[in-house]
Structure formats: structure tokens, C-alpha cells
Design a protein around this motif. Sequence first.
Motif: not given
Length: 781
Positions: A442-462
Amino acid sequence: EIHDGGVMSQSHLYPESPRDVPSNLTEAKSTYKRQAWLAMMGLSLFRFIYIALMCCFAYITYRGFTGFANNNLGLFGLILPFCAFMLTLFMAKSMFAVRKSGETPGIEVFPEQEPEMFAFLHELADEVGAPRPHRVFVTPEVNAAVFYDLSLINLLFPSKKNLIVGLGLVNVLNLGELKAVLAHEFGHFAQGSMVVGRWVYTAQQIIGHMVSVRDWLDKVVKGISRIDLRIAWIGWILSLIIWSLRSIMDTLFNVVIIAERALSREMEFNADLVAVSVTGSDALVNALYKLQAADHAYRTAMDVVQSEANNGKKIEDIFQAQTATIDEMRRVLADAEYGTPPSRPGDSEDAAHRIFKDESARPPQMWSTHPPNSDRENNAKALYVPADIDSRSAWELFSNPQDIKKQISLRIYNPEKLNELETSIPVEAVSKQFSNLAYSPEYRGAYLKRSPVRSFASVEQMYSMATVNGPASDALSKIYPESIGDELEALRNLQIERHTLEALMSGELKPSGGVIRHRGEDLDKADIPEAIEELGEEIQDAAEKLMAHDANCRKAHLIAAEQFSPEWKQYLQSLVSKLHFTEHLAAVVDNEHALLINTWNVITADGQIGHFEKKRMLKVCAQTQETMTVVSQKLLELHLPESIRKDLGIENWKEQCPQFDLVPADKKNWPDWVRAASESKAHISHVLNILKTSTLEELIKVEAELKGHIINNTQPNAAPESGHCPKEYPVLLPGDEHVLQKKLDLWNRFQLAHGLVPTMARLAVSLTIVGGTIYGGLFGL
């Protein structure tokens, strides 16, 4: 000879060859012939100069010792003939010290063991007009190749060819596709100009031995250089002349290699056409398509093998693990056709049908130095040869497939410890590797060797980037659309393109035939930076779309958590914060490690470390120490929730937390410090990777549970303990990594001939030294 009509099979497993093959299909083109002549001329010139220099030094030696014997030279006059003798010896030994193929790979198979396989190979070799393989070996890799021993006689007479058949290749191809791959390999030896490649390869072994190998003769020269100063200067002069000779030969041979590379591209295309002549235009292209998934699946299967071995278990069939990995990838990506070539549209459109995009993506691992797949497909279908592809399994060539699979698989393990390992079921082992919720389709490979948070400078920015709002049910319905899979694939392809161009620009990757192809166009090396910049903009656009998706995923589930209680909201936020913390700290550690190793490689490139190079290394060591001290401190401040501690078996984090506790590097201990620092950083990185995997799994599990409660209109239990992580910690966004040195400094570039100007400068100095030596020997004695 390539037959126009169908070929009667001697083996019932030999696929039928196509009929009505164009008679001129495999004829050498004018570009092929021209590049072959250029390569031959370059090699002939190199051989002439090499032998002429060797004969010249031999003549100087003869004149000098003859003059001494006739009392025409004093003892001091023997110095130049002695140097000439050593140089003659130096060049002669390189000619006869050709590297052999070394230890034979895998397991050798014989006709009495595998009669069908050898009948298949022999019939294929006969059909394409190539010599039959002398010996045949099977290995576990996704590979097929021909190798042979070389000696000086092979400049005149061809050596016997040995064939490697990788079972990782056999495992994913059918008989028709395997025939095409092997026909390509045999096709090289059906080409008359293949002798050019053999001569270049043989010469390459000679020059490689001369330039790279340091043996007894170098020790003798070094020994002379360490004797009393009254004699040591002879060794210094001799060392300088030998360095000059190596430099000249290296430079000259690089010119030969350039010509040979241009020829190699034409030879690869011609070998592909040989395959087309006996299998049709589609079989080889289909094999190329399958090999990309096969490469990834084989590497993943080997990771599973290593993981199971660490747990005291062995896998007796790694090829079953490879197949299971492909099946798992189809599930994870929600793509039932993953690794399967697209079907042909129909007879009238088959010739125009293409399965590879016109781009510069790298070929599969076994053909990493070949032209791009899109170019090879266009070449194979320029004169389209229709043919059915034999869909029978390639394993049918083997008398006992299970036995050979087991033999090859068990060779991976240490034989002394093999009996201590329990047997693991391959499919179950692979399933366990892909059992994380992050790999749910159901996630269609969104987490396959990929970070969902690394591109954000902070959690607040996300959270601030999210656009979803309203009731939790509405917000959750807008995440993980079908289109996300296409967006992920598009980003991966763009990143591969950029990485390929960067490797071509740095010289890490050599273009086939010296031709750089990018999106259907030939690209000059000077144009690569502009192409990389354009790709960077496309990657940024694609990455921003995925960042918006990641932000919406996290915000939608946060809205759901808020609907239940403040504690659930806090727990979910704490998991996102810990994931952000571990992802960025892991990136920081890896970044510092990359800088340290890069600096080490640069300062040791020429085998000598000067004062300023040592000073530079100490500065990097100090920077590493400072950064890793901060990382260690932040790790100690981390408080893990019970769920993660239980998952990882951590009883007391502060006691088990890895620390970078080395004494500072100084002028005496820095080499040992670099090794110790590398080991320490590798351990910390490993722990951080385990932490982020466990945190991501807990986050996805909690998000799925909350979503289920929203859908079913039920109430979750009380939220678990949240834990906490430091509010401030090092953050490293993608693209902000250290700029690593890919170009050596001027002195090292001069010594190693990197770049046109340093190469010409080194050549000029070397020619002056060698020319002066020859002049003194011919006219001074």
C-alpha cells in the motif's frame, strides 16, 4: 558462418534460430573497420617504440661492457652501461611477466556431467562461427563471460577460451534469452578483428606489469639508493630513469587504449548482431531488461545470506532466494510486471517497439562497460529479425539443477564452520527480510531505501509543508495514491542519470567507445556540467513533490492522533522526531567518514606523504573528532521509548550507547587513528541504522493502527511512553555533504598523469631524461 535459414538442432534443448536473416546483418561497418585500423596502427607503433627502446638499452649495455673488456673504459665508465643493463632487464622482464587469469572461478563442469549443456554450447559456437569453449565454469553471479590465460606467444596465436556461466543469470532467463547472451559472448570470437582486442589486452598486461608492479628489481634499485652516498647516487639516477620509462610507456599506451575503446563500442554492437542472427531482435533486449532486476535481486539475496549466517544459519539455494527477492519486489512496488519485459504489441509494430528509454542509464552489472541499453536495442532492431523466444527454463540445460545450485551456494560459506550452521529455507529468509510494515504494497515503495524525513531541516518544517486538513478520514484518504509509485521511479531514474554523468565527468566511469550518450544525443565532456545542472533542477522538482507527499502522510496521521488524545499526538510526534534525529545523525557520521577516507586516498595517491599532506590530514582528523564528539553527546541524551528498546533488546541505553572515545590524532598516531576512527564510525553508523529502521517500523505500525481505528470508528488503548530526543542536533540535508576531492593536486596529477597538461608535462620530463640517457649511451661511450 551465419546461416540464413533455420538450423537443425543437435540438442532438443537448442532453440530454433530465426529464418530469413538478412545476409549483411553481421557485416563489419565502415566505422568498425576504420576503428580497427586505428587500433592496430596505435598498437603497432607502441610495440615498435617498446622494442626499439629495449634494443637501444641492450646495445648501450653491449658497447659499454665491450669497451670495458677492451680497456677502453675505466671503472667509472661502467656506470652508464650498468644502468642500461638494468633498464634492458626491466623492460624484458615486463614482456615475459604477463599476468595469467589466476585462480579459476566457481566450479568447472565437464561434458560427461552436463551433456545437454555442452551440446547447447557447442552447437551455438558452431552456428556463430566461434571456437568452442576450452573449459566451462559455473559461478553464482549474474554474469556470462569468456576469459583466457595469456602469454607473449598470444600476440601471434590465439589462446584457448574458457567460458563462465553465472547461475544467477541462468536463474532469471529462459533458453531463448540465455542463447542470446551467450551468442553475444561467442560473437566476439567470430569477429576477425577480435585479434586487435586480444593484442591490446596482452600489451595491457605487459605495460600494467611495468607501470604498477614493484618486484625484486625495484628492491635492488632501492637497495643501491641506500648504500653509502658515494654509490647511492647511482640508485637515485636509475630510479629516475625507470620512473621516466614507466611514464613514457604509460602515456603511449593510454593513446592505444583510447583507440581500442572506440573499437570496442563497434565490437559490442557487432556481437549483439551476431546474437540477433541466431535468436532474433527481441531475445537479447529482453535479457538486458531482466538483468537489471536480477542484479538487484542477487545482491539482496547475498545480504540475506550474510544476515542468516550471522544468526547461525545457511541457505543452500541462493537462487531460490534471488527469485523470492524478485517476487517480494513485485509485492513491495505493487508492480506485478517488475523484472518482466513489456509484451510486444504485434507483428506489424514489433520493429518499432522499444522497452528502453533513450537515456544514459547504466547497463546491468555484467555489461557495465557496454553501450547504453537504449543504443543496444536500437542497434538490434535497426534490421528487425522476428523470432519466437524459447520460453523453457534455462535450468533444463543441467542434469541435476538442485545439486549444482547447492554446490555453488555452499561455496560461499567458510567450509570449516559449514557444519555448525542450521539450514534456512530461502523463501522464508527473504520474506523475513521484507517483513517490515514499511514494505507493505500500500506504500508503493515509498520507504524502500528512502528516508521520509531526511529532506526536511526540522520536524516543524515538515508539518508546515503539509496541505491536508479537515477530518482525519478525509486527510487519510488523500495519501499513498497510485501515482506515487511512478513519481518514485521517475526520481530514481533521474538520480541514476546524474550519478552516471558525474561518474563520467570524474573518470570513474569510462564511456563505451569514448562516446557519451545522454537522452539520445552525443555529449561532449565539457557539456556534462550543464547536463548535470539541468538534471539537478529536475531532481529538485521531483524531490519536492515527494517531500509534499511525505509531509501530508505525517500530518494526516497526526490529525488522526489528535482526534483520540493529546498523548497519542505526543507519541506520534516523538517517533517522527526520533526518526529525523537518527536519519540526520547517521548522515552526519557517514559524511565525516567519506571526508576522512577521501582525504586519506588523496594524500596517499602517489605512495608518498609530504609535510603539507600530513598537515591536511591532521586538520581533517581534528574536524572529525569534533563532529563525532557532538554526535556521541547527542546519542547519550536520547531516551528511547519502551517499544523500541524491547524491539532491539536494549536494557540500558546509556550503557549500551556507542561512543567515539578516541584520543586526539597527532603527528605520531594519525595513521592508526584514522583506522580506529573508521572502525568506530562504522559501528556508530550501524547502530544508528538499526535505530532508524526500528523507529520507522514503529512509526508506520502506529500510523496504521490509528488509521484502522479511524476507519472502524473504534478507540485505541492508552498511548505508550513517548521518550524524547535532543531538541538541537546536527542536521545534514541532501546536497549539503562535504565536497570531496575528485581531482588530485598539481604534483600528484603530474606524477600520475591526470589531465592533459600534467600528462604532457610528465611526458616532456620523461622524454628528456630517457633521451639524455640514450644520447649519453650512444655518443658518450
